[in-house]
Design an enzyme around this catalytic site. Structure first.
Site, short mmCIF file in Angstrom:
data_model
loop_
_atom_site.label_atom_id
_atom_site.label_comp_id
_atom_site.label_asym_id
_atom_site.label_seq_id
_atom_site.Cartn_x
_atom_site.Cartn_y
_atom_site.Cartn_z
N ASP A 127 14.56 38.61 13.15
CA ASP A 127 13.14 38.26 13.32
C ASP A 127 12.24 38.92 12.28
OD1 ASP A 127 13.31 40.82 14.27
OD2 ASP A 127 12.46 40.42 16.24
N HIS A 169 4.78 46.02 16.98
CA HIS A 169 6.20 46.28 17.23
C HIS A 169 6.85 47.15 16.16
CE1 HIS A 169 6.16 43.51 20.54
NE2 HIS A 169 5.95 42.45 19.78
N ASP A 214 -1.68 41.41 24.02
CA ASP A 214 -0.64 40.49 23.55
C ASP A 214 0.31 40.15 24.70
OD1 ASP A 214 0.44 39.90 20.47
OD2 ASP A 214 2.04 39.85 21.97
N HIS A 216 3.41 40.22 24.51
CA HIS A 216 4.56 41.13 24.40
C HIS A 216 4.13 42.59 24.49
CE1 HIS A 216 5.77 37.34 22.49
NE2 HIS A 216 6.99 37.64 22.93
N ASP A 310 -0.86 35.02 21.99
CA ASP A 310 0.31 34.25 22.41
C ASP A 310 0.38 34.10 23.92
OD1 ASP A 310 0.71 36.97 22.43
OD2 ASP A 310 2.66 36.94 21.44
N TYR A 354 1.17 31.81 18.09
CA TYR A 354 2.04 30.94 17.30
C TYR A 354 1.62 29.48 17.35
CZ TYR A 354 4.12 35.42 17.41
OH TYR A 354 4.27 36.79 17.29
#
Length: 444
Positions: A127, A169, A214, A216, A310, A354
Site C-alpha cells: 500500500d 499512519h 478519519d 481509520h 473516507d 477516496y
C-alpha cells in the site's frame, strides 16, 4: 456565474456574510505542492481537484472591505530538511526515502513486486509503493504541515489549513497505509515547544490536542505519543481518534479499541473511540459531548484536527454513513464547533478520502467555515475543467446514504460512561481547579 466563475448562489453567500471581523486564516498551497501531492499513488490528482475547487469558489481571494486586508494568508511551503524530518523519523529511514536514486531506477520494479529487502524494511511496498517523486513528496508535504504549524506559533494566523497533510499512519522508521511522512507528529512536536504565558501560573509549555476524524485509526500519531500506564509526568499532548475498527480492518492495533481506564496499559492521553458500521450524524452528535468534555478538561492551547473524509457517505470504503451537511452531528457541524466554539488555535489537515470529488467538496466547505463565510450545501459547483466529475448533483453537498447505523444505544451509553471517567482522571492528573462543562455549550 459571476465574472470570476463563482456560482451565483455561492457568491451571494460570500458577499452577504458579515465581513466586519478580520479572520486570521492561513492556507498552505503552491503549484509544486499540488502537483507533487497529486502523484500520491493512493490519491492521484486529488490535490489538484481540491485546490482547484477552493479557488473556483473565490475563497482565496476574499478581502475585508473594512480594512482592505485579505481574509486568507497564503502560506507557501518550503521543503523540510533532513534535520526537520529527523525530529521524529529515524535518520536511516529519511536518508533512504530522500535518496532519489532509490526511486528513479527501481520505482517501477518495486511496485510490481520486487522483494528488495531495503524497500520492505522501510515499508515501501504494497500500500506504499515506490514512485519517482517520493523524495520530493516527503520533503514538501512534511514542510507544508510544519509551515502551517509555524504560522500558528508565530501568531501569524489563528487557523491554519493544510489539506495535503494528515498522513497519520506513517511510522517512525517506515511508511504505512499510504503514508510516507509523519507530518502530523512533526507539527505536534513543533507546537508543543511553544511557551504559553499563563496569567495565573506564569510561563508554561503548550498543550496540544490531536483529534482524528478519519475512518481509520490514527496508529502512527497515537503510538508516537503513547505512554503505557499513563506514565507521563507532564503530559503536553493528548491524541483522540474516532474511527472504525473490526477484525482485519486496517490498521490492526491494540490501541484502536475503546479506551478503558481499568486496563493496565491505559493512557488517559491516548484515547480511542471506535464506531461501528453505518455511523451517522446522530451518532456523532451523541458522542460529541464526550469529545468536548475531554477537550475542556485537557484545555489545549492548540488543536490539530485530521479531517479524513473516507467516513463520508459515498466513499469507496462504504463503512460509515456520515454526511457533510449542516445537521447536528454532521462533519460541518463538528468542525464548526471546533473552529468557532473551542477558542483554540487550530490546524486542519487532510487525510483519507477516496471519492475525490467528495473530498474536494468537503475540504472546500470546511475552508469556507474557517473563514466564517460558509458556503451553502446547495451551492452550485462552479464551471471549470473538472466540473463533469461532480455529477450527478453538481452541488457542494455530500448527503447521507441509506445504510443502517449499527451503533447501539447501549454502546453509546458505554462510551459516555467511559469518557466521563477518563475526563475525571485527566482532571486529577493535571490538577485542574475547574472543569468547564460542555453540556450547556452544546445546547447554546
Amino acid at each position: 456565474m459571476d465574472d470570476r466563475g463563482v456560482s451565483r448562489s455561492a457568491a451571494a453567500s460570500l458577499h452577504s456574510a458579515d465581513t466586519s471581523e478580520l479572520i486570521h486564516v492561513g492556507y498552505v498551497v503552491s503549484n509544486d505542492l499540488a502537483k507533487i501531492s497529486s502523484l500520491l499513488p493512493s490519491n492521484i490528482n486529488r490535490s489538484l481537484l481540491v485546490h482547484s475547487l477552493v479557488k473556483q469558489y473565490g475563497l482565496l481571494n476574499l478581502v475585508n472591505p473594512w480594512s482592505s486586508e485579505a481574509f486568507v494568508r497564503i502560506i507557501y511551503p518550503t521543503p523540510a530538511t533532513l534535520e526537520d524530518l529527523t525530529t521524529y523519523h529515524t535518520r536511516r529511514y529519511i536518508e533512504f526515502v530522500l535518496n532519489a536514486q532509490n526511486f528513479s531506477r527501481s520505482a517501477s520494479a518495486n511496485s510490481s513486486g520486487s522483494s528488495d529487502d531495503h524497500y520492505a524494511e522501510y515499508g515501501i511496498e504494497e500500500d506504499c509503493p515506490a514512485f519517482a517523486s517520493l523524495p520530493h513528496y516527503v520533503r514538501l508535504v512534511g514542510g507544508a504541515t510544519m509551515a502551517a504549524a509555524n504560522a500558528l506559533v508565530k501568531d501569524e494566523v489563528d487557523i491554519a489549513i493544510c489539506w495535503d497533510g494528515g498522513r497519520h499512519h506513517a511510522q517512525k522508521s517506515k511508511a504505512s497505509g499510504f503514508c510516507y511522512v509523519a507530518d502530523c507528529v512533526l507539527a505536534i512536536l513543533l507546537l508543543k515547544e511553544d511557551r504559553i504565558i499563563d496569567a495565573e501560573a506564569g510561563p508554561r509549555k503548550a498543550r496540544v490536542m490531536y483529534l482524528d476524524l478519519d475512518l481509520h485509526f490514527s496508529d502512527g500519531v497515537s503510538q508516537a505519543f503513547y505512554s503505557p500506564g499513563g506514565a507521563s509526568n507532564e503530559p503536553q499532548v493528548l491524541t483522540f481518534s474516532i474511527h472504525h475498527t473490526s477484525p482485519g480492518f486496517f490498521p490492526v492495533s491494540q490501541l484502536s479499541s475503546l479506551s478503558d481506564c481499568s486496563h493496565h496499559s491505559f493512557d488517559p492521553f491516548t484515547l480511542s473511540l471506535p464506531l461501528a458500521r453505518g455511523a451517522s450524524d446522530p451518532t456523532f452528535a451523541r458522542i460529541w459531548e464526550s469529545v468536548e468534555s475531554i477537550k475542556n478538561t485537557f484545555r489545549p492551547d492548540y488543536v490539530v484536527v485530521q479531517c479524513g473524509v473516507d467516513g463520508l457517505a459515498g466513499d469507496p470504503y462504504a463503512v460509515w454513513n456520515w454526511s457533510l451537511g449542516s445537521s447536528e452531528g454532521s462533519l460541518s457541524w463538528c468542525l464548526s464547533r471546533i473552529l468557532h466554539v473551542w477558542q483554540c488555535k487550530t490546524l486542519l489537515v487532510g487525510g483519507g478520502g477516496y471519492n475525490h470529488p467528495n473530498a474536494a467538496r468537503a475540504w472546500t466547505h470546511l475552508t469556507s467555515l474557517a473563514l466564517r463565510k460558509p458556503l451553502p450545501m446547495t451551492a452550485d459547483i462552479p464551471d471549470h475543467p473538472a466540473f463533469p466529475l461532480y455529477a450527478p448533483s453538481f452541488t457542494l453537498d455530500v448527503p447521507p446514504g441509506h445504510s443502517q447505523d449499527l451503533n447501539t444505544d447501549a454502546y453509546l451509553s458505554e462510551v459516555e460512561t467511559r469518557f466521563a471517567e477518563i475526563a475525571d482522571i485527566i482532571w486529577r492528573v493535571l490538577g485542574n481547579d475547574e472543569v468547564v462543562s460542555c453540556s450547556s455549550e452544546l445546547n447554546a
